[in-house]
Design an enzyme around this catalytic site. Structure first.
Site, PDB file in Angstrom:
ATOM      1  CB  THR A 132       9.079   2.437  -0.146  1.00  0.00           C
ATOM      2  OG1 THR A 132       8.148   3.227   0.591  1.00  0.00           O
ATOM      3  CG2 THR A 132       8.412   1.138  -0.570  1.00  0.00           C
ATOM      4  CD  GLU A 133      15.437  -0.705   1.629  1.00  0.00           C
ATOM      5  OE1 GLU A 133      15.670  -1.940   1.694  1.00  0.00           O
ATOM      6  OE2 GLU A 133      16.120   0.153   2.199  1.00  0.00           O
ATOM      7  N   PRO A 134      11.883  -2.877  -1.899  1.00  0.00           N
ATOM      8  CG  PRO A 134      12.994  -3.754  -3.753  1.00  0.00           C
ATOM      9  CD  PRO A 134      13.141  -2.742  -2.656  1.00  0.00           C
ATOM     10  N   GLY A 137       7.590  -2.174   2.713  1.00  0.00           N
ATOM     11  CA  GLY A 137       6.520  -1.258   2.332  1.00  0.00           C
ATOM     12  C   GLY A 137       5.822  -0.794   3.587  1.00  0.00           C
ATOM     13  CB  SER A 138       2.686  -1.865   5.232  1.00  0.00           C
ATOM     14  OG  SER A 138       1.854  -1.615   4.125  1.00  0.00           O
ATOM     15  CG  HIS A 346     -18.676  14.583 -15.608  1.00  0.00           C
ATOM     16  ND1 HIS A 346     -18.593  14.766 -14.251  1.00  0.00           N
ATOM     17  CD2 HIS A 346     -18.284  15.757 -16.163  1.00  0.00           C
ATOM     18  CE1 HIS A 346     -18.155  15.983 -14.000  1.00  0.00           C
ATOM     19  NE2 HIS A 346     -17.967  16.617 -15.135  1.00  0.00           N
ATOM     20  N   GLY A 348     -21.116   9.164 -19.794  1.00  0.00           N
ATOM     21  CA  GLY A 348     -20.070   8.727 -20.732  1.00  0.00           C
ATOM     22  C   GLY A 348     -18.947   9.739 -20.864  1.00  0.00           C
ATOM     23  CD  GLU A 371       3.757  10.245   3.749  1.00  0.00           C
ATOM     24  OE1 GLU A 371       3.637  10.231   4.987  1.00  0.00           O
ATOM     25  OE2 GLU A 371       4.777  10.647   3.162  1.00  0.00           O
ATOM     26  CB  THR A 373      -2.153   0.897   2.928  1.00  0.00           C
ATOM     27  OG1 THR A 373      -2.209   0.061   4.085  1.00  0.00           O
ATOM     28  CG2 THR A 373      -0.944   0.537   2.072  1.00  0.00           C
TER      29      THR A 373
HETATM   30  C1  LIG Z   1       3.174   6.666  -6.801  1.00  0.00           C
HETATM   31  C2  LIG Z   1       3.861   6.285  -5.526  1.00  0.00           C
HETATM   32  C3  LIG Z   1       4.672   7.206  -4.862  1.00  0.00           C
HETATM   33  C4  LIG Z   1       5.327   6.843  -3.694  1.00  0.00           C
HETATM   34  N1  LIG Z   1       6.192   7.734  -3.102  1.00  0.00           N
HETATM   35  C5  LIG Z   1       6.998   7.298  -2.095  1.00  0.00           C
HETATM   36  C6  LIG Z   1       8.047   8.137  -1.600  1.00  0.00           C
HETATM   37  O1  LIG Z   1       8.247   9.269  -2.039  1.00  0.00           O
HETATM   38  N2  LIG Z   1       8.864   7.636  -0.633  1.00  0.00           N
HETATM   39  C7  LIG Z   1       8.708   6.376  -0.118  1.00  0.00           C
HETATM   40  O2  LIG Z   1       9.491   5.982   0.736  1.00  0.00           O
HETATM   41  N3  LIG Z   1       7.699   5.575  -0.557  1.00  0.00           N
HETATM   42  C8  LIG Z   1       6.848   6.002  -1.531  1.00  0.00           C
HETATM   43  N4  LIG Z   1       5.842   5.182  -2.014  1.00  0.00           N
HETATM   44  C9  LIG Z   1       5.650   3.872  -1.395  1.00  0.00           C
HETATM   45  C10 LIG Z   1       4.334   3.752  -0.616  1.00  0.00           C
HETATM   46  O3  LIG Z   1       4.403   4.493   0.564  1.00  0.00           O
HETATM   47  C11 LIG Z   1       4.097   2.243  -0.392  1.00  0.00           C
HETATM   48  O4  LIG Z   1       3.697   1.717  -1.635  1.00  0.00           O
HETATM   49  C12 LIG Z   1       3.060   1.968   0.668  1.00  0.00           C
HETATM   50  O5  LIG Z   1       3.577   2.301   1.925  1.00  0.00           O
HETATM   51  C13 LIG Z   1       2.625   0.501   0.694  1.00  0.00           C
HETATM   52  O6  LIG Z   1       3.702  -0.374   0.673  1.00  0.00           O
HETATM   53  P1  LIG Z   1       3.737  -1.568  -0.403  1.00  0.00           P
HETATM   54  O7  LIG Z   1       3.464  -0.979  -1.720  1.00  0.00           O
HETATM   55  O8  LIG Z   1       4.973  -2.356  -0.223  1.00  0.00           O
HETATM   56  O9  LIG Z   1       2.478  -2.480  -0.007  1.00  0.00           O
HETATM   57  P2  LIG Z   1       2.448  -3.654   1.080  1.00  0.00           P
HETATM   58  O10 LIG Z   1       2.956  -3.161   2.375  1.00  0.00           O
HETATM   59  O11 LIG Z   1       3.093  -4.866   0.495  1.00  0.00           O
HETATM   60  O12 LIG Z   1       0.895  -3.909   1.210  1.00  0.00           O
HETATM   61  C14 LIG Z   1       0.163  -4.773   0.352  1.00  0.00           C
HETATM   62  C15 LIG Z   1      -1.270  -4.849   0.894  1.00  0.00           C
HETATM   63  O13 LIG Z   1      -1.235  -5.432   2.213  1.00  0.00           O
HETATM   64  C16 LIG Z   1      -1.860  -4.560   3.138  1.00  0.00           C
HETATM   65  N5  LIG Z   1      -1.141  -4.596   4.431  1.00  0.00           N
HETATM   66  C17 LIG Z   1       0.192  -4.560   4.618  1.00  0.00           C
HETATM   67  N6  LIG Z   1       0.475  -4.562   5.932  1.00  0.00           N
HETATM   68  C18 LIG Z   1      -0.709  -4.553   6.576  1.00  0.00           C
HETATM   69  C19 LIG Z   1      -1.101  -4.540   7.948  1.00  0.00           C
HETATM   70  N7  LIG Z   1      -0.201  -4.497   8.932  1.00  0.00           N
HETATM   71  N8  LIG Z   1      -2.426  -4.554   8.238  1.00  0.00           N
HETATM   72  C20 LIG Z   1      -3.361  -4.597   7.258  1.00  0.00           C
HETATM   73  N9  LIG Z   1      -3.049  -4.607   5.943  1.00  0.00           N
HETATM   74  C21 LIG Z   1      -1.751  -4.585   5.612  1.00  0.00           C
HETATM   75  C22 LIG Z   1      -1.744  -3.170   2.527  1.00  0.00           C
HETATM   76  O14 LIG Z   1      -2.744  -2.308   3.036  1.00  0.00           O
HETATM   77  C23 LIG Z   1      -1.913  -3.470   1.046  1.00  0.00           C
HETATM   78  O15 LIG Z   1      -3.272  -3.542   0.726  1.00  0.00           O
HETATM   79  C24 LIG Z   1       5.153   5.537  -3.155  1.00  0.00           C
HETATM   80  C25 LIG Z   1       4.334   4.616  -3.820  1.00  0.00           C
HETATM   81  C26 LIG Z   1       3.721   4.965  -4.998  1.00  0.00           C
HETATM   82  C27 LIG Z   1       2.893   3.914  -5.722  1.00  0.00           C
END
Ligand SMILES: Cc1cc2nc3c(=O)[nH]c(=O)nc-3n(C[C@H](O)[C@H](O)[C@H](O)COP(=O)(O)OP(=O)(O)OC[C@H]3O[C@@H](n4cnc5c(N)ncnc54)[C@H](O)[C@@H]3O)c2cc1C
Length: 388
Positions: A132-134, A137-138, A346, A348, A371, A373
């Protein structure tokens, strides 16, 4: 409870597997469970738990013997993840991340790489999976981390966010784009980055809703030189490796969520039978019986489905991506629903930290997000039924 315990008991573990599970349960009861509230409260990384896991050599159960392991079934590995996560979800994900990060090396690395790197993991090293990068994500194809070949090295520049075990891992499975390939999908490549490589730094650690004992980090790569010998597969094979690897880590995420669901279920039964109001226990009220009946039925199905997916993998079936998605989706939705209702059961007290219900609820939420969403999994599963 009898029906649930029967499902857990009648799973045909071999004598050797049962011995491992008994040892894990004893270790969890003695070390991990008593430490869970403390690490949640302090956000301290649970080194003591990692040591206890390594004393039992639990990384070896997914590493082949040739590389220092004592590989056992995938179904057993998943059950170990569940047992640890039931006691402490933070520790469960720390352990499972070793598998998520290193399984692609096991499946797609060459012999030299496996022989050089895997014994470290078998001996108790920590792994990380960095996708994952900024901007990615998905949609992982949006990643910008760059791999530039330079003689016998690859120069890595870029950053990652949300990386579990990001500040403690010994080996990182790192995805990026090969500079000489223009296509955004075809460029994705993958290599192993070793701890302490010059130019690699941990920028920050997240403050989260739950999983407080597991570190989640932002990482930076500033002209990091990685030996080309650490490239997994060929340049451009990263996306294929990524998708195949996620198929195996998603049931593992499901097993982790199953642990949270089991914990919440046991707490609901226990509290529902002991808390008395108006002269009756909480479980004497029909509305609560209906709630528990629905959740218990779902848990029983999830237990069986995860075993089914594991059996596909152990049987050598390579086409189990949708089954893995179903496991991840249903187990994580159940963990969330079960832990939410556990708090409600449970009253309160559920909102206060005297009971673990509120921690289970906070820990459950991320299982619906990481892994892939659950929206993405619903899309993948739904799409699989479209006629080609
Ligand atoms: C505690 C934690 C641990 C993590 N560990 C790891 C790790 O070890 N390695 C790693 O690489 N990553 C890791 N992640 C990253 C995690 O896998 C991502 O946060 C996740 O894949 C979602 O990406 P995003 O946060 O950029 O959300 P986004 O992709 O920006 O999604 C934002 C919203 O849009 C929705 N959305 C996006 N695309 C679609 C689509 N095509 N169809 C429908 N809805 C969509 C999503 O469901 C979500 O509700 C971790 C994250 C957290 C918070």
């Amino acid at each position: 409870m009898k029906m649930f315990e029967k499902v857990l008991r009648n799973r045909n573990w071999s004598a050797e597997e049962q011995q491992v599970l008994d040892q894990v349960q004893r270790m969890v009861d003695a070390v991990i469970a008593p430490n869970a509230a403390y690490i949640d409260r302090t956000s301290e990384f649970p080194w003591k738990n990692v040591e206890a896991i390594n004393e039992l050599g639990l990384n070896t159960i997914f590493v082949p013997e040739k590389y220092g392991g004592m590989q056992m079934s995938y179904r057993l590995y998943l059950e170990v993840v569940t047992i640890i996560s039931e006691a402490c979800a933070s520790t469960g994900i720390i352990y499972a991340t070793n598998f998520h990060g290193m399984k692609p090396l096991i499946d797609f690395g060459n012999d030299e790489q496996r022989a050089r790197l895997l014994p470290r993991i078998a001996a108790g090293g920590l792994g990380a999976l960095a996708i994952t990068e900024p901007t990615a994500g998905s949609d992982a194809t949006g990643m910008k981390t760059r791999f530039t070949p330079d003689g016998d090295d690859i120069i890595v520049n870029g950053s990652k966010i949300f990386i579990s075990n990001g500040d403690v891992a010994d080996l990182y499975l790192l995805f990026g784009k090969w500079s000489e390939i223009a296509d955004r999908r075809a460029a994705i490549s993958v290599l192993i980055l070793e701890k302490g490589s010059p130019g690699f730094s941990v920028i920050s650690k997240e403050h989260k809703m739950g999983h407080n004992g597991s570190s989640t980090c932002a990482l930076a790569f500033d002209n990091v030189r990685v030996p080309r010998a650490n490239l997994i597969g060929k340049p451009g094979e990263g996306l294929r490796i990524l998708l195949a690897s996620l198929n195996k880590s998603r049931p593992s995420i499901a097993a982790h969520a199953r642990g949270i669901a089991r914990a919440a279920f046991r707490d609901m039964v226990s509290y529902g039978n002991s808390r008395v109001q108006g002269g009756r226990t909480v479980l004497d009220f029909q509305g609560n019986q209906f709630t528990l009946a629905d959740l218990a039925s779902e848990l029983l199905m999830v237990e069986r489905w995860i075993d089914y997916v594991a059996e596909l993998v152990d049987g050598g079936d390579a086409d189990f991506g949708m089954e893995a998605s179903v496991a991840k989706l249903r187990a994580s939705d159940l963990a969330m629903k079960m832990s939410l209702e556990c708090v409600q059961f449970h009253g309160g007290y559920g909102y206060c930290q005297d009971y673990r219900a509120e921690r289970l609820m906070r820990d459950a939420k991320i299982t619906q997000i990481w892994e892939g969403t659950n929206q993405v999994h619903r899309q993948l599963i739904g799409r699989s039924f479209k006629s080609k």
